[in-house]
Design a protein around this motif. Structure first.
Motif: not given
Length: 293
Positions: A205-208, A246
């Protein structure tokens, strides 16, 4: 052309796993709609190949590969290959035993490897995806990779399918060996990693997590983001409205972004079971449109 060059030609990859081959009425689920204009799939991975106790009884899911149940499937995969889509087989997965049988003595390895080798030759696979979801030694997976490269040559594609967390922490791993150690030992023979960002092993849900992998030294062109394409398939599904920014961010941030993969084709949203190819159409727009390649 070397395997490395061949891999670079299709970046970012759009990889589709194909494990459910029939619908509830036992009608074959066609994969040929992925050849429609506006869809740019690079690789199909046929799942799942199992090595059973009898070395000569390899199965594709629940049936022998040559069973009439699979006749449509083989015909369609040949058509895809004729249209320049690479077709690979997935060995292993959730059903355990295949890798344990390949991780024994040299004599045992040969006993179970030879039928696998012959099956890969017979069906003209472009490569194998090694989905190791059971304990296997580092020396065992290296032996398997070495034999595949020796028998099929440098253009034969080898990918692996670790849970995403294993790329950051060797202790968060279901394969037994360290992927960091494997990359150090045989990275030149591994085309890419189909990372499972789902079922509690990753979050897309994010690029972390992806950014952390790159910061740790992983080459982004070898990091393929794996996602479930329907919440009925597994936990960790990310809706399109959250996933879209994303993917755009990853594709623009990393010039050699490795791509995406879906688990799995038959009920992919937004088309679900009626039009599962629509996932690939949307993904083509997101990561393989002309201005991103």
């Amino acid at each position: 052309m070397t395997q490395a060059d061949a891999s670079k030609d299709v970046l970012p990859r759009l990889v589709v796993y194909y494990q459910t081959h029939h619908d509830k009425s036992d009608k074959p689920i066609s994969i040929l709609p992925l050849l429609q204009p506006g869809i740019s799939v690079s690789h199909i991975i046929l799942a799942a190949i199992h090595i059973n106790e009898d070395p000569n009884s390899i199965t594709l899911n629940d049936h022998a590969p040559d069973h009439q149940w699979n006749s449509t499937l083989w015909s369609e995969l040949s058509t895809l290959q004729a249209c320049d889509v690479k077709v690979m087989g997935m060995l292993g997965g959730a059903a355990k035993g295949s890798y344990a049988r390949l991780d024994g003595s040299d004599k045992q390895f040969e006993q179970y490897y030879f039928p696998l080798r012959d099956f890969v030759r017979q069906r003209n696979f472009d490569g194998l995806d090694l989905c190791v979801e059971e304990k296997m030694s580092l020396s065992g997976i290296i032996r398997l990779i070495d034999r595949l490269k020796s028998d099929f040559g440098q253009d034969f594609i080898i990918s692996l399918a670790p849970v995403a967390a294993a790329m950051l922490d060797p202790t968060k791993n279901i394969s037994g060996f360290s992927y960091m150690d494997l990359e150090a030992e045989r990275g030149s023979d591994i085309a890419w990693y189909n990372m499972q960002f789902y079922c509690g092993w990753g979050d897309i849900s994010n690029t972390h997590m992806y950014d952390l992998m790159v910061q740790m030294g992983w080459n982004p062109e070898k990091l393929v983001v794996g996602m479930v394409t329907n919440p009925e398939t597994g936990s960790g599904f990310v809706p399109w409205e959250a996933l879209s920014p994303v993917l755009f961010s990853l594709a623009r941030k990393h010039r050699r972004f490795g791509g995406v993969m879906c688990w799995e084709y038959f009920n992919s949203l937004p088309g679900d079971v009626h039009q599962p190819w629509e996932w690939a159409r949307n993904m083509t727009l997101h990561i393989r449109s002309a201005d991103l390649i």
